[in-house]
Design an enzyme around this catalytic site. Sequence first.
Site, PDB file in Angstrom:
ATOM      1  N   HIS A 284       0.874  -1.185   0.000  1.00 26.04           N
ATOM      2  CA  HIS A 284       0.000   0.000   0.000  1.00 26.04           C
ATOM      3  C   HIS A 284       0.912   1.235   0.000  1.00 26.04           C
ATOM      4  O   HIS A 284       1.590   1.500  -0.980  1.00 26.04           O
ATOM      5  CB  HIS A 284      -0.933  -0.109   1.205  1.00 26.04           C
ATOM      6  N   HIS A 323      -2.727  -2.704  -9.742  1.00 30.57           N
ATOM      7  CA  HIS A 323      -3.637  -2.052  -8.797  1.00 30.57           C
ATOM      8  C   HIS A 323      -4.895  -2.888  -8.694  1.00 30.57           C
ATOM      9  O   HIS A 323      -5.333  -3.452  -9.694  1.00 30.57           O
ATOM     10  CB  HIS A 323      -3.982  -0.632  -9.279  1.00 30.57           C
ATOM     11  N   ASP A 379       2.609   5.109  -7.356  1.00 27.23           N
ATOM     12  CA  ASP A 379       3.878   5.002  -6.641  1.00 27.23           C
ATOM     13  C   ASP A 379       5.081   4.808  -7.541  1.00 27.23           C
ATOM     14  O   ASP A 379       6.216   4.884  -7.086  1.00 27.23           O
ATOM     15  CB  ASP A 379       3.813   3.844  -5.647  1.00 27.23           C
TER      16      ASP A 379
HETATM   17  N1  ACO Z   1       4.327  -7.561 -10.644  1.00 28.94           N
HETATM   18  C1  ACO Z   1       4.168  -8.775 -11.211  1.00 28.94           C
HETATM   19  N2  ACO Z   1       3.030  -9.460 -11.250  1.00 28.94           N
HETATM   20  C2  ACO Z   1       1.963  -8.887 -10.656  1.00 28.94           C
HETATM   21  C3  ACO Z   1       2.035  -7.616 -10.055  1.00 28.94           C
HETATM   22  C4  ACO Z   1       3.266  -6.958 -10.059  1.00 28.94           C
HETATM   23  N3  ACO Z   1       3.404  -5.747  -9.508  1.00 28.94           N
HETATM   24  N4  ACO Z   1       0.826  -7.300  -9.555  1.00 28.94           N
HETATM   25  C5  ACO Z   1       0.012  -8.321  -9.837  1.00 28.94           C
HETATM   26  N5  ACO Z   1       0.702  -9.284 -10.517  1.00 28.94           N
HETATM   27  C6  ACO Z   1       0.164 -10.533 -11.058  1.00 28.94           C
HETATM   28  C7  ACO Z   1      -0.087 -11.550  -9.955  1.00 28.94           C
HETATM   29  O1  ACO Z   1       1.037 -12.380  -9.754  1.00 28.94           O
HETATM   30  C8  ACO Z   1      -1.285 -12.295 -10.516  1.00 28.94           C
HETATM   31  O2  ACO Z   1      -0.820 -13.172 -11.519  1.00 28.94           O
HETATM   32  P1  ACO Z   1      -1.495 -14.637 -11.701  1.00 28.94           P
HETATM   33  O3  ACO Z   1      -2.920 -14.338 -12.124  1.00 28.94           O
HETATM   34  O4  ACO Z   1      -0.677 -15.319 -12.714  1.00 28.94           O
HETATM   35  O5  ACO Z   1      -1.440 -15.283 -10.336  1.00 28.94           O
HETATM   36  C9  ACO Z   1      -2.090 -11.213 -11.207  1.00 28.94           C
HETATM   37  O6  ACO Z   1      -1.122 -10.217 -11.589  1.00 28.94           O
HETATM   38  C10 ACO Z   1      -3.155 -10.569 -10.314  1.00 28.94           C
HETATM   39  O7  ACO Z   1      -2.520 -10.116  -9.127  1.00 28.94           O
HETATM   40  P2  ACO Z   1      -3.218 -10.009  -7.692  1.00 28.94           P
HETATM   41  O8  ACO Z   1      -2.161 -10.122  -6.633  1.00 28.94           O
HETATM   42  O9  ACO Z   1      -4.374 -10.963  -7.635  1.00 28.94           O
HETATM   43  O10 ACO Z   1      -3.795  -8.546  -7.752  1.00 28.94           O
HETATM   44  P3  ACO Z   1      -4.335  -7.726  -6.501  1.00 28.94           P
HETATM   45  O11 ACO Z   1      -5.438  -6.898  -6.995  1.00 28.94           O
HETATM   46  O12 ACO Z   1      -4.598  -8.633  -5.336  1.00 28.94           O
HETATM   47  O13 ACO Z   1      -3.066  -6.842  -6.079  1.00 28.94           O
HETATM   48  C11 ACO Z   1      -1.545  -5.075  -5.843  1.00 28.94           C
HETATM   49  C12 ACO Z   1      -2.943  -5.496  -6.320  1.00 28.94           C
HETATM   50  C13 ACO Z   1      -1.362  -5.452  -4.350  1.00 28.94           C
HETATM   51  C14 ACO Z   1      -1.409  -3.554  -5.951  1.00 28.94           C
HETATM   52  C15 ACO Z   1      -0.490  -5.790  -6.720  1.00 28.94           C
HETATM   53  O14 ACO Z   1      -0.647  -5.432  -8.085  1.00 28.94           O
HETATM   54  C16 ACO Z   1       0.923  -5.527  -6.258  1.00 28.94           C
HETATM   55  O15 ACO Z   1       1.434  -6.229  -5.355  1.00 28.94           O
HETATM   56  N6  ACO Z   1       1.619  -4.496  -6.852  1.00 28.94           N
HETATM   57  C17 ACO Z   1       2.953  -4.146  -6.420  1.00 28.94           C
HETATM   58  C18 ACO Z   1       2.871  -3.309  -5.153  1.00 28.94           C
HETATM   59  C19 ACO Z   1       2.366  -1.899  -5.434  1.00 28.94           C
HETATM   60  O16 ACO Z   1       2.822  -1.212  -6.359  1.00 28.94           O
HETATM   61  N7  ACO Z   1       1.454  -1.433  -4.563  1.00 28.94           N
HETATM   62  C20 ACO Z   1       0.906  -0.073  -4.655  1.00 28.94           C
HETATM   63  C21 ACO Z   1      -0.555  -0.096  -4.945  1.00 28.94           C
HETATM   64  S1  ACO Z   1      -1.146   1.527  -5.189  1.00 28.94           S
HETATM   65  C22 ACO Z   1      -1.299   2.191  -3.648  1.00 28.94           C
HETATM   66  O17 ACO Z   1      -1.445   1.550  -2.639  1.00 28.94           O
HETATM   67  C23 ACO Z   1      -1.250   3.613  -3.574  1.00 28.94           C
END
Ligand code: ACO
Length: 440
Positions: A284, A323, A379
């Site tokens: 987050h 996201h 971010d």
């Molecule tokens: N890098 C690589 N793969 C990713 C990423 C990433 N940043 N984000 C999601 N994926 C992949 C997952 O591995 C998953 O793949 P799969 O279907 O083969 O298993 C798919 O995309 C869906 O991902 P989820 O984890 O189910 O997506 P969720 O909605 O739960 O997560 C989140 C969202 C937490 C933001 C995620 O994209 C992430 O961890 N991003 C990196 C951290 C980040 O930048 N956070 C800031 C968010 S914005 C904020 O808070 C202001």
Amino acid sequence: MPTTIAEKPSAEVPAGAALETLKITDSRTGKSYEIPIEHGTVKAIDLRQIKTGPEDFGLMTYDPAFMNTASCRSKITFIDGEKGILLYRGYPIDQLAEKCSYLQVAYLILYGELPTVTQLHEWTEHVRMHTFVHENVKRLMDGFRYDAHPMGIFVSTLAALSTFYPEAKNVLDADTRQKQVWRLIGKVPTIAAFAYRHSLGMPYVYPDNDLTYAENFLSMMFRVAESKYRPNRVLARALEVLFILHADHEQNCSTNAMRSIGSSQSDPYCSAAGAAAALYGPLHGGANEAVLRMLDEIGSKANVPAFVRDVKEGKGRLMGFGHRVYKNYDPRAKIIKRMADEVFAETEKNPKLEIALELERIALEDEYFVKRKLYPNVDFYSGLIYQAMKFPVDMFPVMFAIPRMSGWLAQWEEMLMSPEQKIARPRQMYLGAQRRNVPA
Ligand code: ACO
């Protein structure tokens, strides 16, 4: 014949309008039900009456991480994740970022309309009147170890404010709530800057109320021996825009924490401390810190393809990408990316920018990211800007928390005033051991 579960349509359905319903047949009993649909949702509680017999508790929904559950009605922030749209109280984020100050936007988020000239003057005065902290708050902050993470100091100090303003627990009194809003918006930059100065062992700089909200924060952070701190106008405006972009984002993890804690009628300082704690995590508000650490780890543009390969093989994530809601370019990231050029024209160019641009270029073309709709989020570039402005990486989540306070407080107020709201208390699917006796 279907059993109608809700006895009457919601008061929000206009008279004469056709009631939209969902028809459900329970294959366990063969019974059919018709459930009202309102604003594209069905009420989970309407499912409770779907039972196999009198002993059955009734059907529940299962939704870990709230992937498809609306927890409230809200009039504050609208996001269309597919189209990449973000509106505060109906106004597009790019227009607000271009034309408004952070305090104007905070007022809009809290009170529903942009302030008139008089309202803005009064609001600014109230916030200014509350920028100082009690000397004992300063002493409390002194007690942290020299290397304490500023976000840990920030979270703890917010909670400690509860003891300085015991009347804040009267959360159902409008005047009391209003006073805490002024205090919290006024004091968060001061607490944030003191946390930073503490880590350097430098004397705290008291607020300078001749300056704007963002300029005063820069002064409290960076003033050394000048009799009057003169902020760089471009950097102060960039900070103001970053504050606007971070002010609210509907039901995210920390806002949900604010509403959840506040639903037990905790005072706003304790609720905000809980929200800030939720913001601290790397998924987050800690994400921009994680982006910079990732860029450091990558080291150079040449290493980007290998890094992307590792991410695709599941060896870590591309921080600052993806996201829960945006499945298109995050509109805030677009504004920040444009602003980065203005900031870097004033500061030294951040050498990590080259790596970030290459990472974005490759990821946006790569099928893995395209298929999963993973785009840069707010971010991805904010950390590079903060670093160029000389904010240390540890301060990034704190920088996020300062403006998000307006969103947390607006959502807290909306939650408390909702006639539907009760203490937040989810159900569970119990899958553990059945009743058994402790051996003799
Ligand atoms: N890098 C690589 N793969 C990713 C990423 C990433 N940043 N984000 C999601 N994926 C992949 C997952 O591995 C998953 O793949 P799969 O279907 O083969 O298993 C798919 O995309 C869906 O991902 P989820 O984890 O189910 O997506 P969720 O909605 O739960 O997560 C989140 C969202 C937490 C933001 C995620 O994209 C992430 O961890 N991003 C990196 C951290 C980040 O930048 N956070 C800031 C968010 S914005 C904020 O808070 C202001």
